[in-house]
Scaffold this motif. Sequence first.
Motif, PDB file in Angstrom:
ATOM      1  N   ARG A  18     -49.321  42.506   1.266  1.00 19.98           N
ATOM      2  CA  ARG A  18     -48.593  41.584   2.139  1.00 19.98           C
ATOM      3  C   ARG A  18     -47.520  42.333   2.918  1.00 19.98           C
ATOM      4  NH1 ARG A  18     -43.915  39.124   1.681  1.00 19.98           N
ATOM      5  NH2 ARG A  18     -43.692  39.585  -0.532  1.00 19.98           N
ATOM      6  N   VAL A  19     -46.782  43.205   2.238  1.00 21.55           N
ATOM      7  CA  VAL A  19     -45.752  44.005   2.908  1.00 21.55           C
ATOM      8  C   VAL A  19     -46.399  44.859   3.998  1.00 21.55           C
ATOM      9  CG1 VAL A  19     -44.125  45.910   2.594  1.00 21.55           C
ATOM     10  CG2 VAL A  19     -44.144  44.008   0.967  1.00 21.55           C
ATOM     11  N   TYR A  20     -47.506  45.501   3.674  1.00 23.28           N
ATOM     12  CA  TYR A  20     -48.206  46.354   4.640  1.00 23.28           C
ATOM     13  C   TYR A  20     -48.631  45.548   5.867  1.00 23.28           C
ATOM     14  CZ  TYR A  20     -51.575  49.642   6.576  1.00 23.28           C
ATOM     15  OH  TYR A  20     -52.267  50.481   7.413  1.00 23.28           O
ATOM     16  N   SER A  21     -49.135  44.341   5.638  1.00 23.18           N
ATOM     17  CA  SER A  21     -49.624  43.522   6.757  1.00 23.18           C
ATOM     18  C   SER A  21     -48.509  43.128   7.721  1.00 23.18           C
ATOM     19  CB  SER A  21     -50.329  42.262   6.230  1.00 23.18           C
ATOM     20  OG  SER A  21     -49.379  41.344   5.711  1.00 23.18           O
ATOM     21  N   LEU A  22     -47.266  43.155   7.272  1.00 17.66           N
ATOM     22  CA  LEU A  22     -46.133  42.759   8.108  1.00 17.66           C
ATOM     23  C   LEU A  22     -45.523  43.911   8.900  1.00 17.66           C
ATOM     24  CD1 LEU A  22     -44.475  40.443   5.477  1.00 17.66           C
ATOM     25  CD2 LEU A  22     -45.704  39.721   7.533  1.00 17.66           C
ATOM     26  N   LEU A  23     -45.999  45.124   8.650  1.00 15.23           N
ATOM     27  CA  LEU A  23     -45.461  46.283   9.352  1.00 15.23           C
ATOM     28  C   LEU A  23     -45.983  46.346  10.786  1.00 15.23           C
ATOM     29  CD1 LEU A  23     -45.920  49.012   6.595  1.00 15.23           C
ATOM     30  CD2 LEU A  23     -43.841  47.725   7.126  1.00 15.23           C
ATOM     31  N   SER A  24     -45.221  46.986  11.646  1.00 15.68           N
ATOM     32  CA  SER A  24     -45.697  47.229  13.012  1.00 15.68           C
ATOM     33  C   SER A  24     -46.827  48.259  12.955  1.00 15.68           C
ATOM     34  CB  SER A  24     -44.555  47.767  13.886  1.00 15.68           C
ATOM     35  OG  SER A  24     -44.239  49.095  13.502  1.00 15.68           O
ATOM     36  N   GLU A  25     -47.576  48.362  14.022  1.00 12.83           N
ATOM     37  CA  GLU A  25     -48.665  49.340  14.057  1.00 12.83           C
ATOM     38  C   GLU A  25     -48.141  50.765  13.894  1.00 12.83           C
ATOM     39  OE1 GLU A  25     -51.942  48.726  13.807  1.00 12.83           O
ATOM     40  OE2 GLU A  25     -51.244  46.658  13.599  1.00 12.83           O
ATOM     41  N   ASP A  26     -47.000  51.066  14.506  1.00 13.10           N
ATOM     42  CA  ASP A  26     -46.411  52.401  14.347  1.00 13.10           C
ATOM     43  C   ASP A  26     -46.016  52.664  12.897  1.00 13.10           C
ATOM     44  OD1 ASP A  26     -46.754  53.095  16.981  1.00 13.10           O
ATOM     45  OD2 ASP A  26     -44.689  52.613  17.575  1.00 13.10           O
ATOM     46  N   GLN A  27     -45.435  51.657  12.241  1.00  8.86           N
ATOM     47  CA  GLN A  27     -45.045  51.822  10.835  1.00  8.86           C
ATOM     48  C   GLN A  27     -46.285  52.016   9.955  1.00  8.86           C
ATOM     49  OE1 GLN A  27     -42.773  48.187  10.521  1.00  8.86           O
ATOM     50  NE2 GLN A  27     -40.846  49.320  10.424  1.00  8.86           N
ATOM     51  N   LYS A  28     -47.356  51.283  10.257  1.00  5.75           N
ATOM     52  CA  LYS A  28     -48.601  51.433   9.492  1.00  5.75           C
ATOM     53  C   LYS A  28     -49.151  52.842   9.659  1.00  5.75           C
ATOM     54  CE  LYS A  28     -50.048  46.611   9.537  1.00  5.75           C
ATOM     55  NZ  LYS A  28     -50.982  45.629  10.099  1.00  5.75           N
ATOM     56  N   LYS A  29     -49.157  53.347  10.879  1.00  7.81           N
ATOM     57  CA  LYS A  29     -49.659  54.710  11.118  1.00  7.81           C
ATOM     58  C   LYS A  29     -48.837  55.724  10.357  1.00  7.81           C
ATOM     59  CE  LYS A  29     -51.535  53.805  15.688  1.00  7.81           C
ATOM     60  NZ  LYS A  29     -51.349  53.993  17.128  1.00  7.81           N
ATOM     61  N   TYR A  30     -47.524  55.539  10.356  1.00  2.85           N
ATOM     62  CA  TYR A  30     -46.627  56.445   9.647  1.00  2.85           C
ATOM     63  C   TYR A  30     -46.933  56.432   8.145  1.00  2.85           C
ATOM     64  CZ  TYR A  30     -42.292  58.214   7.586  1.00  2.85           C
ATOM     65  OH  TYR A  30     -41.379  58.902   6.833  1.00  2.85           O
ATOM     66  N   GLU A  56     -39.114  35.881   2.081  1.00  3.18           N
ATOM     67  CA  GLU A  56     -40.545  35.951   1.832  1.00  3.18           C
ATOM     68  C   GLU A  56     -41.204  37.098   2.590  1.00  3.18           C
ATOM     69  OE1 GLU A  56     -42.699  34.146  -0.180  1.00  3.18           O
ATOM     70  OE2 GLU A  56     -40.787  33.585  -1.073  1.00  3.18           O
ATOM     71  N   ILE A  57     -40.602  37.466   3.707  1.00  2.11           N
ATOM     72  CA  ILE A  57     -41.197  38.524   4.520  1.00  2.11           C
ATOM     73  C   ILE A  57     -40.246  39.721   4.577  1.00  2.11           C
ATOM     74  CG2 ILE A  57     -42.529  36.930   5.941  1.00  2.11           C
ATOM     75  CD1 ILE A  57     -40.405  37.499   8.164  1.00  2.11           C
ATOM     76  N   VAL A  58     -40.790  40.844   4.913  1.00  3.11           N
ATOM     77  CA  VAL A  58     -39.964  42.025   5.103  1.00  3.11           C
ATOM     78  C   VAL A  58     -39.387  41.941   6.504  1.00  3.11           C
ATOM     79  CG1 VAL A  58     -39.943  44.529   5.188  1.00  3.11           C
ATOM     80  CG2 VAL A  58     -41.463  43.354   3.603  1.00  3.11           C
ATOM     81  N   PRO A  59     -38.060  41.927   6.632  1.00  3.90           N
ATOM     82  CA  PRO A  59     -37.476  41.789   7.962  1.00  3.90           C
ATOM     83  C   PRO A  59     -37.751  43.003   8.840  1.00  3.90           C
ATOM     84  CG  PRO A  59     -35.772  41.933   6.252  1.00  3.90           C
ATOM     85  CD  PRO A  59     -37.089  42.040   5.582  1.00  3.90           C
ATOM     86  N   PHE A  60     -37.753  42.761  10.142  1.00  8.16           N
ATOM     87  CA  PHE A  60     -37.882  43.858  11.095  1.00  8.16           C
ATOM     88  C   PHE A  60     -36.669  44.770  10.935  1.00  8.16           C
ATOM     89  CE2 PHE A  60     -36.842  45.739  15.197  1.00  8.16           C
ATOM     90  CZ  PHE A  60     -38.010  46.446  15.437  1.00  8.16           C
ATOM     91  N   ILE A  61     -36.923  46.051  10.986  1.00  7.25           N
ATOM     92  CA  ILE A  61     -35.859  47.043  10.807  1.00  7.25           C
ATOM     93  C   ILE A  61     -35.784  47.895  12.061  1.00  7.25           C
ATOM     94  CG2 ILE A  61     -35.116  49.027   9.450  1.00  7.25           C
ATOM     95  CD1 ILE A  61     -36.914  47.795   7.177  1.00  7.25           C
ATOM     96  N   GLU A  62     -34.577  48.015  12.610  1.00  2.00           N
ATOM     97  CA  GLU A  62     -34.400  48.907  13.747  1.00  2.00           C
ATOM     98  C   GLU A  62     -33.587  50.111  13.309  1.00  2.00           C
ATOM     99  OE1 GLU A  62     -30.842  47.484  16.437  1.00  2.00           O
ATOM    100  OE2 GLU A  62     -32.219  45.813  16.105  1.00  2.00           O
TER     101      GLU A  62
END
Length: 190
Positions: A18-30, A56-62
């Motif tokens: 679930r955490v993985y599915s919420l990542l951006s595409e760049d974060q997934k590639k990393y 419930e979700i992993v917040p967006f991180i900048e």
Amino acid sequence: MIYRVKTTDAFDEETLLRVYSLLSEDQKKYIDRKPYEKRVQSLCVRATLAEMLGEEIVPFIETNDSGRLMRLPDRRFISFSHSGKFAASACSDSPVGIDIQIFKPVSDKTINRVCTNDEVDYVQKNGAKSFFDIWTLKEAFVKCFGVSFAKAKGISFVTDGKINIKSCEYDRVYSEEYCCSILVYDKGAD
């Protein structure tokens, strides 16, 4: 400041997916480029953060340009760390840094490379595990202030044989297996 330390086996595969599915595409590639153990650690620190914040979700991180100072959309600062089977996260309204390290043998060469003279004396007087007091404080300092480790190496966190960190509140958490340090910038201490 709030923080949490958990073992990576505290999260089941469903949570990590679930955490993985919420990542951006760049974060997934990393994350996908990492070895399996490092992927699990990366997902666990994000799961720890969400759990700590009660979300419930992993917040967006900048991040800033160096990738060191991380913030949530509500502008709170966050920091992550992992070592072995441990994952740690911290959150604060002020810049924050967290570092966790499992205890392992360390050479005198490493101690002398990382520590100032006062810190070397501290480690010699307090035993080999006390090196990790210094190491984790320096790593947390890097994350809190967004500076290089080279800069942190030149700063002594020991004065008169005791840990002393100017402009910061700090806490340390120990177990038989690890040392974890958390630093928060204290604007009022300047």
